[in-house]
Design a protein around this motif. Sequence first.
Motif, PDB file in Angstrom:
ATOM      1  N   THR A   1       0.835  -1.205   0.000  1.00  0.00           N
ATOM      2  CA  THR A   1       0.000   0.000   0.000  1.00  0.00           C
ATOM      3  C   THR A   1       0.868   1.252   0.000  1.00  0.00           C
ATOM      4  N   LEU A   2       1.904   1.257   0.836  1.00  0.00           N
ATOM      5  CA  LEU A   2       2.819   2.402   0.867  1.00  0.00           C
ATOM      6  C   LEU A   2       3.428   2.656  -0.502  1.00  0.00           C
ATOM      7  N   LYS A   3       3.906   1.615  -1.143  1.00  0.00           N
ATOM      8  CA  LYS A   3       4.530   1.782  -2.466  1.00  0.00           C
ATOM      9  C   LYS A   3       3.540   2.335  -3.480  1.00  0.00           C
ATOM     10  N   ALA A   4       2.323   1.845  -3.458  1.00  0.00           N
ATOM     11  CA  ALA A   4       1.312   2.314  -4.410  1.00  0.00           C
ATOM     12  C   ALA A   4       0.942   3.776  -4.164  1.00  0.00           C
ATOM     13  N   ILE A   5       0.782   4.162  -2.910  1.00  0.00           N
ATOM     14  CA  ILE A   5       0.355   5.540  -2.602  1.00  0.00           C
ATOM     15  C   ILE A   5       1.510   6.520  -2.787  1.00  0.00           C
ATOM     16  N   VAL A   6       2.705   6.177  -2.332  1.00  0.00           N
ATOM     17  CA  VAL A   6       3.859   7.078  -2.484  1.00  0.00           C
ATOM     18  C   VAL A   6       4.114   7.368  -3.963  1.00  0.00           C
ATOM     19  N   ALA A   7       3.902   6.395  -4.830  1.00  0.00           N
ATOM     20  CA  ALA A   7       4.141   6.567  -6.267  1.00  0.00           C
ATOM     21  C   ALA A   7       3.204   7.596  -6.899  1.00  0.00           C
ATOM     22  N   ARG A   8       2.130   7.963  -6.229  1.00  0.00           N
ATOM     23  CA  ARG A   8       1.187   8.963  -6.743  1.00  0.00           C
ATOM     24  C   ARG A   8       1.628  10.405  -6.456  1.00  0.00           C
ATOM     25  N   TYR A   9       2.595  10.563  -5.551  1.00  0.00           N
ATOM     26  CA  TYR A   9       2.988  11.892  -5.095  1.00  0.00           C
ATOM     27  C   TYR A   9       4.432  12.208  -5.491  1.00  0.00           C
ATOM     28  N   ASP A  10       4.682  13.498  -5.783  1.00  0.00           N
ATOM     29  CA  ASP A  10       6.062  13.976  -5.912  1.00  0.00           C
ATOM     30  C   ASP A  10       6.647  14.038  -4.505  1.00  0.00           C
ATOM     31  N   ALA A  11       7.971  14.025  -4.433  1.00  0.00           N
ATOM     32  CA  ALA A  11       8.624  14.054  -3.118  1.00  0.00           C
ATOM     33  C   ALA A  11       8.193  15.282  -2.319  1.00  0.00           C
ATOM     34  N   GLN A  12       8.103  16.422  -2.966  1.00  0.00           N
ATOM     35  CA  GLN A  12       7.718  17.648  -2.262  1.00  0.00           C
ATOM     36  C   GLN A  12       6.266  17.576  -1.791  1.00  0.00           C
ATOM     37  N   GLU A  13       5.399  16.946  -2.564  1.00  0.00           N
ATOM     38  CA  GLU A  13       3.996  16.806  -2.169  1.00  0.00           C
ATOM     39  C   GLU A  13       3.838  15.918  -0.924  1.00  0.00           C
ATOM     40  N   LEU A  14       4.758  14.999  -0.741  1.00  0.00           N
ATOM     41  CA  LEU A  14       4.692  14.152   0.448  1.00  0.00           C
ATOM     42  C   LEU A  14       4.828  14.982   1.720  1.00  0.00           C
ATOM     43  N   ILE A  15       5.510  16.116   1.588  1.00  0.00           N
ATOM     44  CA  ILE A  15       5.667  17.026   2.730  1.00  0.00           C
ATOM     45  C   ILE A  15       4.497  18.004   2.804  1.00  0.00           C
TER      46      ILE A  15
ATOM     47  N   ARG B   1       1.522  17.947   1.334  1.00  0.00           N
ATOM     48  CA  ARG B   1       0.181  17.356   1.371  1.00  0.00           C
ATOM     49  C   ARG B   1       0.161  16.108   2.260  1.00  0.00           C
ATOM     50  N   LYS B   2       0.860  16.194   3.387  1.00  0.00           N
ATOM     51  CA  LYS B   2       1.018  15.032   4.264  1.00  0.00           C
ATOM     52  C   LYS B   2      -0.320  14.508   4.789  1.00  0.00           C
ATOM     53  N   GLU B   3      -1.259  15.394   5.111  1.00  0.00           N
ATOM     54  CA  GLU B   3      -2.553  14.939   5.616  1.00  0.00           C
ATOM     55  C   GLU B   3      -3.312  14.139   4.554  1.00  0.00           C
ATOM     56  N   GLN B   4      -3.296  14.624   3.318  1.00  0.00           N
ATOM     57  CA  GLN B   4      -3.960  13.907   2.232  1.00  0.00           C
ATOM     58  C   GLN B   4      -3.260  12.586   1.961  1.00  0.00           C
ATOM     59  N   PHE B   5      -1.938  12.608   1.986  1.00  0.00           N
ATOM     60  CA  PHE B   5      -1.120  11.413   1.786  1.00  0.00           C
ATOM     61  C   PHE B   5      -1.453  10.356   2.843  1.00  0.00           C
ATOM     62  N   THR B   6      -1.520  10.763   4.106  1.00  0.00           N
ATOM     63  CA  THR B   6      -1.850   9.851   5.201  1.00  0.00           C
ATOM     64  C   THR B   6      -3.274   9.325   5.061  1.00  0.00           C
ATOM     65  N   SER B   7      -4.193  10.192   4.684  1.00  0.00           N
ATOM     66  CA  SER B   7      -5.583   9.780   4.488  1.00  0.00           C
ATOM     67  C   SER B   7      -5.698   8.748   3.361  1.00  0.00           C
ATOM     68  N   ASP B   8      -4.971   8.959   2.276  1.00  0.00           N
ATOM     69  CA  ASP B   8      -4.982   8.000   1.161  1.00  0.00           C
ATOM     70  C   ASP B   8      -4.438   6.642   1.603  1.00  0.00           C
ATOM     71  N   ILE B   9      -3.387   6.658   2.407  1.00  0.00           N
ATOM     72  CA  ILE B   9      -2.814   5.406   2.907  1.00  0.00           C
ATOM     73  C   ILE B   9      -3.832   4.687   3.793  1.00  0.00           C
ATOM     74  N   GLN B  10      -4.465   5.435   4.699  1.00  0.00           N
ATOM     75  CA  GLN B  10      -5.431   4.812   5.607  1.00  0.00           C
ATOM     76  C   GLN B  10      -6.595   4.201   4.840  1.00  0.00           C
ATOM     77  N   GLN B  11      -7.109   4.921   3.867  1.00  0.00           N
ATOM     78  CA  GLN B  11      -8.240   4.418   3.097  1.00  0.00           C
ATOM     79  C   GLN B  11      -7.855   3.156   2.321  1.00  0.00           C
ATOM     80  N   ALA B  12      -6.724   3.179   1.635  1.00  0.00           N
ATOM     81  CA  ALA B  12      -6.288   2.022   0.850  1.00  0.00           C
ATOM     82  C   ALA B  12      -5.952   0.831   1.748  1.00  0.00           C
ATOM     83  N   LEU B  13      -5.284   1.098   2.861  1.00  0.00           N
ATOM     84  CA  LEU B  13      -4.900   0.024   3.775  1.00  0.00           C
ATOM     85  C   LEU B  13      -6.132  -0.583   4.450  1.00  0.00           C
TER      86      LEU B  13
END
Length: 184
Positions: A120-134, A136-148
Motif C-alpha cells: 500500500t505504501l509503495k502504491a500511494i507514495v508513487a502517486r505523489y512527488d517528493a515535495q507533495e509528500l511534505i 500534502r502530508k494529511e492527504q497522503f496519510t488519508s490515502d494510505i489509511q483508506q487504501a490500507l
Amino acid sequence: QKFAALAIGAGVVVAGVYTSVFQVRGGERAIIFDRLYGVQDRVIGEGIHFRIPFLQEPVIFNIRRQPLDASATTGSKDLHKVIVSLKIVFEPDTDQLRQIYMKYGTDYAEIILPVIGNETLKAIVARYDAQELITRKEQFTSDIQQALSQRAADFDILVHDVAVTHLEFSEEFVKAMEQQYQHE
C-alpha cells in the motif's frame, strides 16, 4: 491406605475439573479446536467456559486495538527514494476469527499487515512527488489509511488509524531542497 486412596481420588477429580475449564479475559475471544471435528464455528466471549479435556483446545485471540509498525523504501512520482514508516492501529474482525485462525493462525497480524502495508505504501507514495509528500502530508496519510483499510478488510482485519511516523528522502532531494531555500 484409605487416606492415600482418597487423596489420590480427590487429586484426580481436581485435575479433571481444572483441565475442563478455561478462562477468556476481557479484550479476548476464543474459538475451540476440536481434535475430532476441527475448528468450531462459535466465537466464545469473556468468562469461564467448559471444554472436553485432551479433545478440545481453546485458541485465545486478543481483540483489543493494537499498534503495529510497517515501513517501506520506495520511489516517489518524481523518482526520488523515500523511506516511509507507519503505525497501524488494528483489530481482528471478531465474527471472522475462525477464518483468520484457519488461514493464518494467531500471528495473523505479523503475517499480513507488514506485507499489505508495504504494498500500500509503495502504491500511494508513487502517486505523489517528493515535495507533495511534505506539503500534502494529511492527504497522503488519508490515502494510505483508506487504501490500507480496504486491503486489510480482505483479510478480516479492521484498521482504525494509520499515522506516518517517519518520512526520509534521498540525499539528492534534501540537497536540492536546501539549495532552493538558500536562494529564496
